[in-house]
Motif scaffolding. Structure first.
Motif, PDB file in Angstrom:
ATOM      1  N   MET A   1       0.822  -1.193   0.000  1.00  0.00           N
ATOM      2  CA  MET A   1       0.000   0.000   0.000  1.00  0.00           C
ATOM      3  C   MET A   1       0.865   1.255   0.000  1.00  0.00           C
ATOM      4  O   MET A   1       0.460   2.292  -0.499  1.00  0.00           O
ATOM      5  CB  MET A   1      -0.916  -0.030   1.234  1.00  0.00           C
ATOM      6  N   GLN A   2       2.050   1.099   0.550  1.00  0.00           N
ATOM      7  CA  GLN A   2       2.967   2.225   0.655  1.00  0.00           C
ATOM      8  C   GLN A   2       3.440   2.691  -0.734  1.00  0.00           C
ATOM      9  O   GLN A   2       3.748   3.857  -0.923  1.00  0.00           O
ATOM     10  CB  GLN A   2       4.152   1.784   1.503  1.00  0.00           C
ATOM     11  N   TYR A   3       3.489   1.802  -1.700  1.00  0.00           N
ATOM     12  CA  TYR A   3       3.963   2.137  -3.048  1.00  0.00           C
ATOM     13  C   TYR A   3       2.815   2.358  -4.031  1.00  0.00           C
ATOM     14  O   TYR A   3       3.007   2.975  -5.067  1.00  0.00           O
ATOM     15  CB  TYR A   3       4.866   1.022  -3.577  1.00  0.00           C
TER      16      TYR A   3
END
Length: 80
Positions: free
Chosen positions: A1-3
């Motif tokens: 989700m961070q990317y």
């Protein structure tokens, strides 16, 4: 989700920027149709020196070309 979020934001920004650029360019081309000095300035920036006859021909071409005038072709522009 961070990317995922930064990648999606980048893609949306690029697509949005592209369409804003196309809109701005079309508006500038429409202005050039009615302003011969603006068309002459653009030609000089490209290294061309247009005489009056060439200027009239360029303006006529821009008026007749639906790509520059912002008008749609009859039939929706579909290719067969």
């Amino acid at each position: 989700m961070q990317y995922v979020i930064p990648v999606i934001t980048l893609i949306v920004g690029l697509v949005g920027g592209f369409f804003i650029g196309v809109y701005y360019l079309r508006k500038q081309m429409e202005k050039m149709q009615s302003d011969p000095q603006m068309l002459q300035k653009m030609a000089k920036q490209m290294g061309y020196n247009l005489n009056n006859r060439q200027m009239q021909k360029a303006q006529q071409m821009m008026k007749n070309n639906p790509q520059f005038s912002g008008k749609k072709k009859p039939g929706g522009g579909k290719r067969k």
